[in-house]
Design an enzyme around this catalytic site. Structure first.
Site, short mmCIF file in Angstrom:
data_model
loop_
_atom_site.label_atom_id
_atom_site.label_comp_id
_atom_site.label_asym_id
_atom_site.label_seq_id
_atom_site.Cartn_x
_atom_site.Cartn_y
_atom_site.Cartn_z
N LYS A 81 33.66 73.63 56.94
CA LYS A 81 34.50 73.09 55.87
C LYS A 81 34.64 71.57 55.97
CE LYS A 81 36.77 76.84 53.93
NZ LYS A 81 37.11 77.01 52.53
N HIS A 106 41.23 87.33 46.87
CA HIS A 106 40.07 86.46 47.01
C HIS A 106 38.74 87.18 46.84
CE1 HIS A 106 42.84 83.34 48.13
NE2 HIS A 106 43.36 84.14 49.02
N ARG A 133 23.14 80.98 49.15
CA ARG A 133 22.41 82.25 48.96
C ARG A 133 22.56 82.69 47.51
NH1 ARG A 133 26.96 85.03 47.94
NH2 ARG A 133 28.76 84.58 49.26
#
Lengths: 167, 503, 503, 167
Positions: free
Chosen positions: C116, C235, C292
């Site tokens: 991150k 989420h 991906r």
């Protein structure tokens, strides 16, 4: 019991050498195949051989005859067992003088068409046996006289058991 | 506004129409014959009514009964699908009389287009090209020769009383005109006692190209480009695609304009199709108009992005067309194949029966219009079409690759289908290159019969599989012997265990 | 040129990848765990190899085993799908070392985007907006107030040592800044013995909007527009659509440019997704990059008309991109729902089990990516997703109507599924209007629980049906009495006849 | 035999008034329904009533309990027959002094847990019977002494036939 398979008209010996789960080792003629073979849906098999995947769909044509639908072509396969050989030999004219009628497979007697002491003509059906939801008629090859009827309609029978004997 | 639609049809097209009804919040009413109680279209509708015995003339063609159900159910419109009553002018008229909206054209359009001679005259008047030829028999030799020169070679000279090929002559060279006409005339005279002949333009390499049109009740009409339907077997379409591999933008525009003119000539309202016969040089001639939705309408939907049934309903509602011609374009390439329950190796004999299981092809670019399910028995009374498989691809090669993939993963057991035959079509070089005419299937009979052979190992494995199935089922069928496990070989125990775990 | 691809995955995505392989004439190699011998991806591949026990860390995550199979089978490339090894930098690197093409980005891109803090710094350097905030803890009160004024309200003040909501303060008004920071600091001190705080921009009505990108190995990169994925539960995306109902052409272009810049900043090659958090005013900030193929990639394929797996393979082949940015446009509207085997009434508990039968929805505008079939038992070891149902429509309302229709005709028996829940989402006015944020499911819990009731007659008919089933099955189970037919009522005889005709 | 159906907790009388093919006329409470009712796939029914189409999926929960999945909601239905009423009455404390154990449905004896002359306690299972692939345990309500065991394991039994009698 020894088996052969007739593939598109040609007989070849076949024998299961070993089996564990889906894995099966089989001898066909002089070739040995190590397979992972699974019925994935009713009548549909997935066969893995050396990694290659073959999808086959089986359509039984009779008790021992199958049409195998590969993606490319349809293969006719017949299982040849003691009974088939016997049936063939009779067809071939070289008639064995068998002493009784028997079935190669377990099943149930559907109908008995003769009585003890009865004279039957060659080619006449004497008993109908059902196995695996299919009925087979068993005929005499030449003129015979029925000696004993050892089973009755509705009986469950094992394979290779004398059902009707001849004089 | 239409709130409830009766679908006077069965099979995939009934479901196709109901899909648009569901999506538009319109109630759907199914009708069914005795053979169709368990058909998916019955379960799929909001309401369903029995209309008679299996033969279609006693059920799906029974106008009285269908009108009765429409009234009973309170349907305010009837969609006829294709086939059955879809091009029946009496039915269209009858609906009107009963105050029920017929989702299709009026009787005038159906009648005009339904009669070949009237249609031809109407098209000529509208400036739409028709196959050049004589409309009256010609007896005079000079007149015949003059007509041939007007029409232009090649032409077909046909005995006006003829049939069976007698008195027919194909004329391709100028020097043969006189002798051919003479030969045809004397042959006709000998065979039928009448030497009058017709002369018609001969289309050498015919393509069947059709244009989809939509027309509203306010005089607006648009076309949704072409469909190429030349892959035919005995005049039945087998494969359709759009765009046509032989089309050019210029011809497309011109043909589109002519298609719109054809529809306007009969004050058409609804969805319709103008069929053209086209030669290799893109000379095209009006063949006929289908005044209904076509079987092959999905390929247009995939490429143009318009839901044709939705637009049919909008038009029937009296709405103006939602699209202008300039809003529409072709996007990518679509191919449809018609999958039939038939034995393609045995003269395409229908092969109805029970479907044991079915795996539909899924995934990107695949559309499937069907009505069957595992366990369903295809009735013997109707068309044995199982489904329409439609693929979309960015380009024609992509679409062909996708169709091959889709056909390969399409599995039906229990009935023979045309899937392998369709798959072989995709492999024929002339199809892949887009070089084909309506003679395609006839010209490639051998290639389309040729089957791939299994490898030697594949044959072995097929035989082994049959053998293992035989042995396994036999073991499972063996009743346990009285002394229990002792008689059971480890091998048998395995067989049994497997049988149990399968339940 | 890649000739054989090993697909290091299972389920629908393995089949999705194999579809493109089949269409491109590339051989496919499946791998399977003990739980997947009868999975469709095994039957669907040209080759298949066993790789270990059911738990994925012993099979689908077993790098050694997968490399071994790739070598044994002679696969020249590996497609990882999504999940499992798809974002594993070691695996990408290992493939490279072994001379096998990894169809995905290199280790550098995966690592940079996987961390991150590194990703945030890289994006800042590339000029891609990130959520404004402090990167170091602040102790000084004045410094905190100054930072808040720089970032702009609203902000979230968080205890740097914190967790569980303690020491957190949302600041929305200017006059509250000082008091809020003081309160947060003293709360943090009391709770954690440390009064340092972080300050971060607070996004009020967050939307999850992501951009699909494609980049080749030659420095070319394009985006394929956005996907709106704000309908989430814990989420996890539940519904995705494209275009986003809140997007404007101007912001789309700008976000697209930033997405391309983000990919270029890590020398990306392959297909990837840049996720942005976006507020109601279309201010957007980089969240993360998924290096991906995404689960929801089909909606982009439907609207943009590009086969993303095909392009992944082309890129892995070293080809230049087949499309320029200006070639691409959005055509219509697509929605995807994820259908899970789960009990939505019981806290969304997974509900694996045997599928008795399945009817897939078919017809116009419906795409289905799945791997299950009637009789298939969903393994307990993996994600319980059954399929991805994707619809395309000319417009958003048409797509929503189509999705409702498709969900209604989608029948699965044997396991509980999320189909009714998904159907209710389509009915929520805020969804229909396109007014929703990531809080959508949470904010509409009641509406999403509310079930339609049956009418009184429907309840009666349900009870009658159960009764008739009971009686019918009971009659069928009755052994024929010894005196034969005499004991059989006409009623019984009917029951028996029916049973027989059903066989 | 008279039946009731318990729908979401409420009992209502039910009776088949007539049946021909798929057409069935049925009385539920005081309402009469004329239906066209067909099992179109295993466990899936299409019911037409006044033209309206209802698709129901049945999931048997036990021998006499069904969950009926309509498109809108799931309905719990229990078939109430003589046996159910008897079982209920025993649960309700108002114990009938029955002389024997019987089953309401034909089936097969799976296991007999008691011998003649044996003392059994209230609540104890005395026999297990299988019908339609599901097994049911039959218990005594209060302490009893077994008088006769009229069947043996594996026997096929008809409904309402005494199986075990009490002193």
């Amino acid at each position: 019991m020894s088996y052969e398979v007739n593939i598109n008209g040609e007989d070849r010996e076949i024998e299961i050498l070993g089996r564990e789960g889906n894995r099966i080792k089989i001898l066909l003629g002089d070739k040995t195949y190590d397979l992972d073979l699974m019925e994935v849906e009713p009548g549909v098999y997935s066969v893995l051989w050396q990694g290659k995947n073959f999808n086959f769909e089986l359509t039984p044509q009779s008790l021992k005859k199958y049409t195998v639908d590969t993606i490319a072509e349809k293969i006719e396969v017949e299982i040849v067992d003691a009974e088939s050989r016997y049936m063939r030999s009779r067809k071939g004219g070289e008639e064995e003088d068998v002493a009784f009628i028997s079935t190669p497979m377990p099943g149930q007697v559907v109908k008995i068409l003769v009585k003890e002491g009865q004279q039957v003509k060659g080619g006449e059906t004497v008993i109908i046996v059902s196995a695996m939801k299919m009925e087979s008629e068993y005929k005499v090859v030449k003129d015979r006289v029925i000696k004993e009827v050892l089973v009755k309609e509705g009986d469950n029978i094992e394979g290779d058991q004398p059902l009707i004997t001849f004089e | 506004m239409i709130k409830k639609i009766l679908i006077a049809n069965r099979g995939e097209i009934a479901i196709r129409v109901m899909n648009s009804c569901h999506e538009m919040g319109i109630q759907s009413v199914a009708v069914y014959s005795e053979a169709d109680r368990n058909s998916l279209h019955v379960r799929y509708a909001d309401e369903a009514y029995f209309i008679g015995p299996a033969p279609s003339n006693q059920s799906y063609l029974n106008i009285e009964k269908i009108i009765e159900v429409a009234k009973k159910s309170g349907a305010d419109a009837i969609h006829p699908g294709y086939g059955f009553l879809s091009e029946n002018a009496d039915f269209s008229e009858r609906c009107k009389e009963e105050g029920i909206i017929f989702i299709g054209p009026d009787a005038y359009a159906i009648n005009t287009m339904g009669d070949k001679i009237t249609a031809r005259k109407t098209m000529l008047a509208a400036g739409v090209p028709v196959v050049p030829g004589t409309t009256e028999p010609i007896v005079d030799l000079d007149a015949a020769v003059r007509t041939i020169k007007e029409i232009g070679l090649p032409v077909m000279v046909k005995a006006s009383a003829g049939g069976g090929g007698k008195g027919m002559r194909l004329v391709e060279k100028e020097e043969d005109i006189l002798s051919s006409v003479q030969a045809a005339k004397s042959e006709a005279l000998a065979a039928f006692g009448n030497d009058a002949v017709y002369i018609e333009k001969y289309i050498n390499s015919p393509h069947h190209i059709e244009f989809q049109i939509l027309a509203d009740q306010h005089g607006n009409c648009i076309h949704l480009f072409e469909r190429e339907c030349s892959v035919q077997r005995r005049h039945q379409k087998v494969v359709e695609e759009t765009p046509s591999p032989i089309m050019t933008p210029e011809v497309r525009e011109e043909m589109g304009r002519h298609a719109v003119a054809a529809a306007k000539a009969v004050n058409y309202a609804g969805a319709g199709t103008i069929e053209f016969i086209t030669d290799d040089n893109l000379n095209y001639y009006f063949l006929e108009m289908n005044t209904r939705l076509q079987v092959e309408h999905p390929i247009t939907e995939q490429v143009v992005g318009v839901d044709l049934v939705r637009e049919q309903i909008n038009i029937a509602n009296g709405e103006k067309l939602h699209y202008r011609q300039e809003d529409l374009s072709q996007h990518g390439h679509a191919i449809e194949v018609r999958v039939y329950a038939e034995d393609t190796d045995n003269n395409f004999m229908p092969n109805p029966g029970k479907i044991n299981y079915i795996h539909f092809p899924l995934g990107a670019g695949v559309r499937h219009d069907s009505y069957v399910y595992s366990g369903f028995e295809i009735p013997i009374y109707y068309d044995p079409m199982i489904s329409k498989l439609v693929v979309w691809g960015n380009s024609r090669p992509e679409a062909i690759g996708r169709m091959k993939r889709a056909l390969q993963s399409y599995k039906i057991s229990g009935v023979k289908t045309s899937i392998p035959f369709l798959s072989r079509i995709m492999d024929v070089p002339d199809f892949k290159n887009g070089h084909y005419t309506t003679h395609f299937i006839q010209n490639h009979q051998e290639a389309l019969k040729t089957k791939e052979n299994c490898s030697e190992e594949c044959v072995d494995l097929a035989a082994i599989t049959a053998f293992v199935d035989f042995i396994t089922k036999r073991e499972q069928a063996t009743p346990p012997s009285s002394n229990g496990r002792s008689s059971m070989s480890p091998w048998k125990a395995f067989g049994r265990k497997k049988a149990v775990s399968r339940i």
